[in-house]
Scaffold this motif. Structure first.
Motif, PDB file in Angstrom:
ATOM      1  N   MET A   1     -21.690  36.327 -16.539  1.00  0.00           N
ATOM      2  CA  MET A   1     -22.133  34.973 -16.810  1.00  0.00           C
ATOM      3  C   MET A   1     -23.601  35.002 -17.212  1.00  0.00           C
ATOM      4  SD  MET A   1     -19.444  33.328 -16.382  1.00  0.00           S
ATOM      5  CE  MET A   1     -19.017  31.724 -15.701  1.00  0.00           C
ATOM      6  N   CYS A   2     -23.868  34.463 -18.371  1.00  0.00           N
ATOM      7  CA  CYS A   2     -25.209  34.481 -18.911  1.00  0.00           C
ATOM      8  C   CYS A   2     -25.842  33.095 -18.727  1.00  0.00           C
ATOM      9  CB  CYS A   2     -25.161  34.830 -20.400  1.00  0.00           C
ATOM     10  SG  CYS A   2     -24.136  36.277 -20.756  1.00  0.00           S
ATOM     11  N   ARG A   3     -27.073  32.960 -19.090  1.00  0.00           N
ATOM     12  CA  ARG A   3     -27.777  31.674 -19.120  1.00  0.00           C
ATOM     13  C   ARG A   3     -28.352  31.483 -20.519  1.00  0.00           C
ATOM     14  NH1 ARG A   3     -26.071  28.679 -15.291  1.00  0.00           N
ATOM     15  NH2 ARG A   3     -24.368  29.739 -16.309  1.00  0.00           N
ATOM     16  N   TRP A   4     -28.343  30.241 -20.994  1.00  0.00           N
ATOM     17  CA  TRP A   4     -28.929  30.011 -22.309  1.00  0.00           C
ATOM     18  C   TRP A   4     -29.501  28.607 -22.425  1.00  0.00           C
ATOM     19  CZ3 TRP A   4     -26.605  25.962 -24.602  1.00  0.00           C
ATOM     20  CH2 TRP A   4     -25.222  25.761 -24.459  1.00  0.00           C
ATOM     21  N   ALA A   5     -30.329  28.396 -23.449  1.00  0.00           N
ATOM     22  CA  ALA A   5     -30.923  27.092 -23.746  1.00  0.00           C
ATOM     23  C   ALA A   5     -31.065  26.959 -25.252  1.00  0.00           C
ATOM     24  CB  ALA A   5     -32.296  26.960 -23.078  1.00  0.00           C
ATOM     25  N   ALA A   6     -30.791  25.757 -25.767  1.00  0.00           N
ATOM     26  CA  ALA A   6     -30.949  25.501 -27.195  1.00  0.00           C
ATOM     27  C   ALA A   6     -31.717  24.191 -27.367  1.00  0.00           C
ATOM     28  CB  ALA A   6     -29.587  25.402 -27.880  1.00  0.00           C
ATOM     29  N   TYR A   7     -32.431  24.081 -28.492  1.00  0.00           N
ATOM     30  CA  TYR A   7     -33.303  22.939 -28.708  1.00  0.00           C
ATOM     31  C   TYR A   7     -33.221  22.454 -30.150  1.00  0.00           C
ATOM     32  CZ  TYR A   7     -37.584  20.234 -29.352  1.00  0.00           C
ATOM     33  OH  TYR A   7     -38.478  19.239 -29.659  1.00  0.00           O
ATOM     34  N   LEU A   8     -33.213  21.129 -30.322  1.00  0.00           N
ATOM     35  CA  LEU A   8     -33.360  20.502 -31.640  1.00  0.00           C
ATOM     36  C   LEU A   8     -34.310  19.323 -31.515  1.00  0.00           C
ATOM     37  CD1 LEU A   8     -32.453  20.128 -34.670  1.00  0.00           C
ATOM     38  CD2 LEU A   8     -30.686  18.597 -33.804  1.00  0.00           C
ATOM     39  N   GLY A   9     -35.319  19.270 -32.385  1.00  0.00           N
ATOM     40  CA  GLY A   9     -36.253  18.149 -32.333  1.00  0.00           C
ATOM     41  C   GLY A   9     -37.557  18.497 -33.009  1.00  0.00           C
ATOM     42  N   PRO A  10     -38.610  17.715 -32.717  1.00  0.00           N
ATOM     43  CA  PRO A  10     -39.922  18.050 -33.287  1.00  0.00           C
ATOM     44  C   PRO A  10     -40.305  19.476 -32.892  1.00  0.00           C
ATOM     45  CG  PRO A  10     -39.989  15.900 -32.186  1.00  0.00           C
ATOM     46  CD  PRO A  10     -38.656  16.504 -31.879  1.00  0.00           C
TER      47      PRO A  10
ATOM     48  N   ALA B   1     -37.326  32.556 -15.973  1.00  0.00           N
ATOM     49  CA  ALA B   1     -37.126  32.468 -14.523  1.00  0.00           C
ATOM     50  C   ALA B   1     -35.649  32.630 -14.181  1.00  0.00           C
ATOM     51  CB  ALA B   1     -37.661  31.132 -14.005  1.00  0.00           C
ATOM     52  N   GLN B   2     -34.779  32.054 -15.005  1.00  0.00           N
ATOM     53  CA  GLN B   2     -33.343  32.181 -14.741  1.00  0.00           C
ATOM     54  C   GLN B   2     -32.850  33.614 -14.951  1.00  0.00           C
ATOM     55  OE1 GLN B   2     -30.883  29.183 -16.618  1.00  0.00           O
ATOM     56  NE2 GLN B   2     -32.487  27.632 -16.368  1.00  0.00           N
ATOM     57  N   SER B   3     -33.534  34.379 -15.818  1.00  0.00           N
ATOM     58  CA  SER B   3     -33.103  35.774 -15.979  1.00  0.00           C
ATOM     59  C   SER B   3     -33.253  36.501 -14.659  1.00  0.00           C
ATOM     60  CB  SER B   3     -33.902  36.455 -17.095  1.00  0.00           C
ATOM     61  OG  SER B   3     -35.233  36.747 -16.690  1.00  0.00           O
ATOM     62  N   HIS B   4     -34.221  36.093 -13.851  1.00  0.00           N
ATOM     63  CA  HIS B   4     -34.453  36.745 -12.559  1.00  0.00           C
ATOM     64  C   HIS B   4     -33.651  36.111 -11.435  1.00  0.00           C
ATOM     65  CE1 HIS B   4     -37.879  39.495 -11.043  1.00  0.00           C
ATOM     66  NE2 HIS B   4     -36.724  39.872 -10.615  1.00  0.00           N
ATOM     67  N   ASP B   5     -33.415  34.821 -11.541  1.00  0.00           N
ATOM     68  CA  ASP B   5     -32.809  34.143 -10.404  1.00  0.00           C
ATOM     69  C   ASP B   5     -32.167  32.833 -10.856  1.00  0.00           C
ATOM     70  OD1 ASP B   5     -32.034  33.493  -7.890  1.00  0.00           O
ATOM     71  OD2 ASP B   5     -34.034  33.071  -7.124  1.00  0.00           O
ATOM     72  N   ALA B   6     -30.957  32.938 -11.383  1.00  0.00           N
ATOM     73  CA  ALA B   6     -30.224  31.749 -11.801  1.00  0.00           C
ATOM     74  C   ALA B   6     -29.565  31.092 -10.589  1.00  0.00           C
ATOM     75  CB  ALA B   6     -29.174  32.136 -12.834  1.00  0.00           C
ATOM     76  N   HIS B   7     -29.347  29.797 -10.674  1.00  0.00           N
ATOM     77  CA  HIS B   7     -28.780  29.078  -9.534  1.00  0.00           C
ATOM     78  C   HIS B   7     -27.298  28.775  -9.687  1.00  0.00           C
ATOM     79  CE1 HIS B   7     -33.067  27.505  -8.481  1.00  0.00           C
ATOM     80  NE2 HIS B   7     -32.887  28.768  -8.168  1.00  0.00           N
ATOM     81  N   GLU B   8     -26.875  28.405 -10.893  1.00  0.00           N
ATOM     82  CA  GLU B   8     -25.495  27.946 -11.071  1.00  0.00           C
ATOM     83  C   GLU B   8     -24.602  29.010 -11.691  1.00  0.00           C
ATOM     84  OE1 GLU B   8     -24.971  24.039 -12.627  1.00  0.00           O
ATOM     85  OE2 GLU B   8     -26.887  23.309 -11.858  1.00  0.00           O
ATOM     86  N   ALA B   9     -25.103  30.233 -11.845  1.00  0.00           N
ATOM     87  CA  ALA B   9     -24.315  31.282 -12.478  1.00  0.00           C
ATOM     88  C   ALA B   9     -23.576  32.101 -11.426  1.00  0.00           C
ATOM     89  CB  ALA B   9     -25.213  32.194 -13.299  1.00  0.00           C
ATOM     90  N   LYS B  10     -22.491  32.738 -11.827  1.00  0.00           N
ATOM     91  CA  LYS B  10     -21.777  33.624 -10.920  1.00  0.00           C
ATOM     92  C   LYS B  10     -22.644  34.805 -10.500  1.00  0.00           C
ATOM     93  CE  LYS B  10     -17.650  35.011 -12.048  1.00  0.00           C
ATOM     94  NZ  LYS B  10     -16.572  35.366 -13.012  1.00  0.00           N
ATOM     95  N   THR B  11     -23.482  35.276 -11.423  1.00  0.00           N
ATOM     96  CA  THR B  11     -24.442  36.319 -11.075  1.00  0.00           C
ATOM     97  C   THR B  11     -25.839  35.739 -11.134  1.00  0.00           C
ATOM     98  OG1 THR B  11     -24.431  36.973 -13.383  1.00  0.00           O
ATOM     99  CG2 THR B  11     -23.077  38.283 -11.899  1.00  0.00           C
ATOM    100  N   ARG B  12     -26.633  35.993 -10.086  1.00  0.00           N
ATOM    101  CA  ARG B  12     -27.993  35.466 -10.052  1.00  0.00           C
ATOM    102  C   ARG B  12     -28.882  36.133 -11.070  1.00  0.00           C
ATOM    103  NH1 ARG B  12     -29.558  33.528  -4.605  1.00  0.00           N
ATOM    104  NH2 ARG B  12     -31.612  34.343  -5.121  1.00  0.00           N
ATOM    105  N   THR B  13     -28.651  37.416 -11.316  1.00  0.00           N
ATOM    106  CA  THR B  13     -29.523  38.173 -12.191  1.00  0.00           C
ATOM    107  C   THR B  13     -28.932  38.248 -13.591  1.00  0.00           C
ATOM    108  OG1 THR B  13     -30.194  39.506 -10.318  1.00  0.00           O
ATOM    109  CG2 THR B  13     -30.698  40.381 -12.493  1.00  0.00           C
TER     110      THR B  13
END
Lengths: 269, 269, 269, 269
Positions: D1-10, D27-39
Motif C-alpha cells: 500500500m502506497c501513499r500519494w497526493a495530486a494537485y490541480l490549481g494555481p 512524512a507519510q513515507s516514514h509514518d503513514a496512518h491509514e495505510a496497511k504498511t506504515r513505512t
C-alpha cells in the motif's frame, strides 16, 4: 579530470546544453576528447537558478548517459544561469556528496582539476575553515574544500581575490608539509547573478577552458571543452585567466595569479 | 537509533542472523520494537571475517528489507564472526560511506547512539586524529569518528581502555566547547579474533543491549534488540558495561566508565 | 556490447579474475579493446557457486570500476566456478534487474550480443514461455529472455540443444514479423557443475570468445576478451562454436548451428 | 500500500504538498496512518506539468525522506498540476522502473492498491496490449500494467470508460484463470489538463481517498490520506467513485462501476 559546462543568458532548457548539441555534456560523459580520461562516469550534477536566490541541485552517482531523471529534468527545467558537471573521480568515492556542483546559500561551484598531494594537505587546509563552514563539508573531495576555502576567504566580497587567497593558502600548506605545490584548477561558480570561471595551474598544463555563444539569440557558455564540432566558434581562454560573464553578451577575461595584476586584458561584447 | 547484531561462534550463514529469525535484523529494519525510530531504512551493512585477516564489507543505501544482493550474499556467506547493521540516520546523509560497519585494517566497528552537539564538537575531535587516521575518514558521521578515535587511542593495545579515552576526549571537548557532554553509545567491534561490545550513556538512557546463544550448537550473539520473540532467552546487559565475547561459549561483562573499575562483575560460560 | 569472464577449476578468489590481471574485467569496464563500445559502465554482476546448489548473485548499477562492495566481495569470496559481467547497455534501462548474470534455480547465465529488431520480436518470444518462466522475467532485456527461452527448451536436459532451439525460435519469429533474423550471441552459463559457452552470429561478426588457463595451477577461463596482454596464451574460439568446460583441465569445442553437426572438432586436455 | 497526493490549481511549489504540511507526503513515507504498511520506503516519484505537453518525471529508489534531490527539486519546481507518490512494494523489486508515477506521452498515472493473484493474470493481461504499448512496459508491477491497459482501452477518448474496461478485463481474466477477482484501486492520473482519480475495490475495503483545498488561494488536492491533522478540512471520497478535478475550484464525483451509472452524485464548486 571532469567535464563541465556553464551558461548565462536568456532562459534555455537545460537539455540545450546538457543533452542536445552533438558533443553535449552527456556525450562527453561517455567520450570526452580533451580530458585525461575519456570516460566521465563517476556521477554528475546540475545546479540551476530559478525563482529563488539559492540554486536547485540535482546530483547522482550513475553515469550521466544512463540517468533517465537527468534526461527528463533537463527537458523541463529552463534557466538563465546554470552549471552542469560530469565526474571522473581522481580518488574520492562515488557518492552524491562527492558530486559537483557544490552549493552553499546562493553560491554554486564546480571544478575540473586537482590539488596534488591532497592527502598530505587536507587536514591543514580544513583547519583554515571557520566552524560554520567546517560542518558544511559532507564529502571528501579536494573540490568541495576549494569551494569552502573560497567562502572562507571572502567569495561574497571579491570572488577573484578569494580564489587568489585560496591558491596561496594551498601553496603555503604544501610548503609547510614539505611537498611541491601542485594545483590544476578549471572551475566555474556563481552567486545567481554573474557567472565566474577560472583557468589556472601551477605548471604549464592548465586544463582547457572555452567560451562561446551557442546561437545568435542565446547567451554565453563557458565549458571545459567545446559542445559541438565547430571549433572555430569556441574561443579558448588563456591559461591563468579569471573569467567574469557579466551578462548574456559581455564577458571579461583578466589575468589570474600573474606577477602584477594589470587589469582586464580582454573584454568582448 | 540503529539496530545491529554481531556473532561469534561456529560458522553460520549470515542469513541465520540477518534474515531468518522471526525478528531478524531485516525485520527490524522495517519495524524495530525497542528503538526510538521504528524504521531503520537509511542503509545497512555487514562485515564478516573469512580467510583473510581483514573483514569483507558490504554496505548499501537501500533499506535492508528490499536489497536482493543482501539476501543472496547472506544465503551464501558463512562466517564464524560477523557484524550486521541497519541504519536510522540521526542527521548524516544516506551514502555508503555513512553506513556501518566501518572497517580499518583488521578492525570492524558499528554503533547505535549519538554524540550530542556533534556539530560543535566534530572539528575539535577530528583534530585529535593522526594524519594517517584523518585521511581514512570518508563520511560525516559521529560513529565513524568514534571508531577512528578508538584507533587513535590504542584500540590495538587495549580495546576497553581506548574506548574509555575516547569517551573522556569527547567529554572534555564538550566542556571546552561549552555544551553539556551527552553520549549514548551501544557499539560492537572486532579484530577478527574476539568480539567486543559496549553499552554506555552519560545519562540514564543507555540504548539496549542483549546477548544470547541462538541454538544449543551455535555461538554467541550480541544484539541491540532480541532477534526472536522468546525474551527469556536474551540476557540484557546492564548499562555502562563492556562486553568481551571470548569464544562461542564464554563472555565477560565488566563495568565501563564506573567511578572505580573493579574488574569483571559477571562471567558466563 | 558487454564484457564477461567465467572460470571453472580449483578455488580462486574472485578478484583474481575480476580485479587483479592487468586487463582484468574491472579494467575492461573502463576501457575494453575488442568491444564495439570501450566503456562498459552500465552496471555489472557476478554469480558464483559455493556450498549451495544455487549460485550467489551480486549485481549493481554503478560502473564496476567504482564499486567498493565489488572490490571487497571479490577479495573475500573464493569459488571453483563463477561468472562475472560488465554491461554496456544497447537500449535497456540501467537497473539491477537488467544486469547480468541472470539466475534461475541452479542455473546462471550472462551474455554479450543482441537480438536485432528486438522490439518487434519481444512479444512473440515471451509468448513461448510457460507461466512459471514468464513470471520470472523481471527486466526488459533480450539477454534475460534468451535465458528464459533456453530454460523453456530444455536447458536442464541438453544445454546445447536448448540453445539451438532458442536460436531457431528467434529466427522463426523474425520471419513471422517480417524482419531479417539478426542474432549476435556470446554467452556463458552454468548449472554449478559444468561451464558452457557459445560464440555465434547470424552474420560474419560473432563477438569474440577466448579460453585460457590463468596459471599452471589454476583452472580454465572463458572470456569475451583476454584478461592480460599475453595474447599468445589465449586461444580464440572459432565462430559458431559451443564450448563445454568439463573440468579445470578439459574443454570441448563443438560446431554450433552448423549445417550438419558432426561432433566435437576440438578437444583439449 | 502506497501513499500519494495530486494537485490541480494555481502554480504551487511541489514542496508545499510533498514536504511542507505537517503530515506531508515525505512524512507519510516514514509514518503513514491509514495505510496497511506504515513505512513507504520503497522508492518515490513525482510527475509535473510545465511548459511542455508531456510531464517531467523524477523517480528514485531511496526512501523519499532521505533523498536530497527530491528536497531541492520540490523547492525549485512550481507547477499547476502534479502527481507525487511514495511506494511500499507489495512484491515487485525496488527499481526506478517500478516506481510511480508512470508516464506515456502526455499522460501520467500513479496507484495505490493491487490486483490479486497478479502472477496468474499478468501474462493474459499483457497479451491484451497492442505492440506499441507492450514495448512501453519497463517494469514488472501490476500498477504499470493497469496504466497501459487504460491506454489500450481508450484513455485518450474517455478516461472513466477506459478504466471501467480495464477493471472488466482484469475480472474476466481472473475468471478465465480460475481465481477470484480481487482488485483494490485508488489511482490518480492526468493528461496535463484535468486531474482524474478513482477509488474502487471488488470488496468492501477500497483504499482511502480524500480531497481538499490546501488554502483559500490554492487549488485542489486529491490524496490517499490527509496531509495535515485538520481532518475536518478533508472530504472523504466514497468507495467506488470516479473523481474529475476540472479546475482549481471544481470537482465532480461520479459513481464508478455501479450497477446502474446514474450520472454525477456530487459536484462541489
Amino acid at each position: 579530470m571532469c567535464r563541465w559546462a556553464a551558461y548565462l543568458g536568456p532562459q534555455l532548457y537545460l537539455e540545450d546544453v546538457i543533452a542536445s548539441p552533438c558533443h553535449s555534456l552527456i556525450a562527453q560523459s561517455h567520450d570526452a576528447h580533451e580530458a585525461k580520461t575519456r570516460t566521465n562516469g563517476d556521477g554528475f550534477g546540475v545546479a540551476w537558478y530559478g525563482e529563488r536566490p539559492e540554486p536547485g541541485l540535482y546530483r547522482d552517482i550513475l553515469p550521466a548517459w544512463s540517468d533517465q531523471n537527468l534526461k527528463s529534468l533537463s527537458r523541463q527545467i529552463r534557466s538563465h544561469l546554470f552549471l552542469a558537471h560530469v565526474r571522473a573521480s581522481t580518488g574520492g568515492a562515488t557518492s552524491r556528496t562527492n558530486c559537483h556542483p557544490f552549493v552553499s546559500g546562493k553560491w554554486s561551484f564546480m571544478h575540473n582539476g586537482q590539488i596534488g598531494h591532497f592527502d598530505r594537505l587536507r587536514r591543514g587546509l580544513e583547519a583554515k575553515l571557520d566552524d560554520e563552514l567546517y560542518v558544511q563539508k559532507l564529502g571528501s573531495t579536494d573540490s568541495e574544500l576549494i569551494f569552502l576555502l573560497m567562502l572562507q576567504y571572502g567569495l561574497d566580497r571579491d570572488p577573484a581575490q578569494s580564489l587568489v587567497e585560496t591558491v596561496n593558502v594551498i601553496t603555503a600548506e604544501a610548503e609547510r608539509a614539505g611537498v611541491p605545490a601542485f594545483i590544476r584548477l578549471t572551475a566555474a561558480f556563481s552567486d545567481g547573478i554573474q557567472l565566474y570561471a577560472v583557468r589556472y595551474a601551477t605548471d604549464r598544463f592548465a586544463p582547457s577552458l572555452y567560451t562561446a555563444t551557442l546561437s545568435p539569440s542565446s547567451g554565453l557558455c563557458v565549458v571545459s571543452e567545446p559542445l559541438d564540432g565547430e571549433a572555430e566558434n569556441w574561443m579558448p581562454v588563456p591559461p591563468n585567466s579569471f573569467v567574469t560573464v557579466k551578462n548574456s553578451k559581455r564577458i571579461a577575461i583578466e589575468p589570474f595569479m600573474a606577477q602584477e595584476t594589470s587589469g582586464p586584458v580582454l573584454e568582448s561584447a
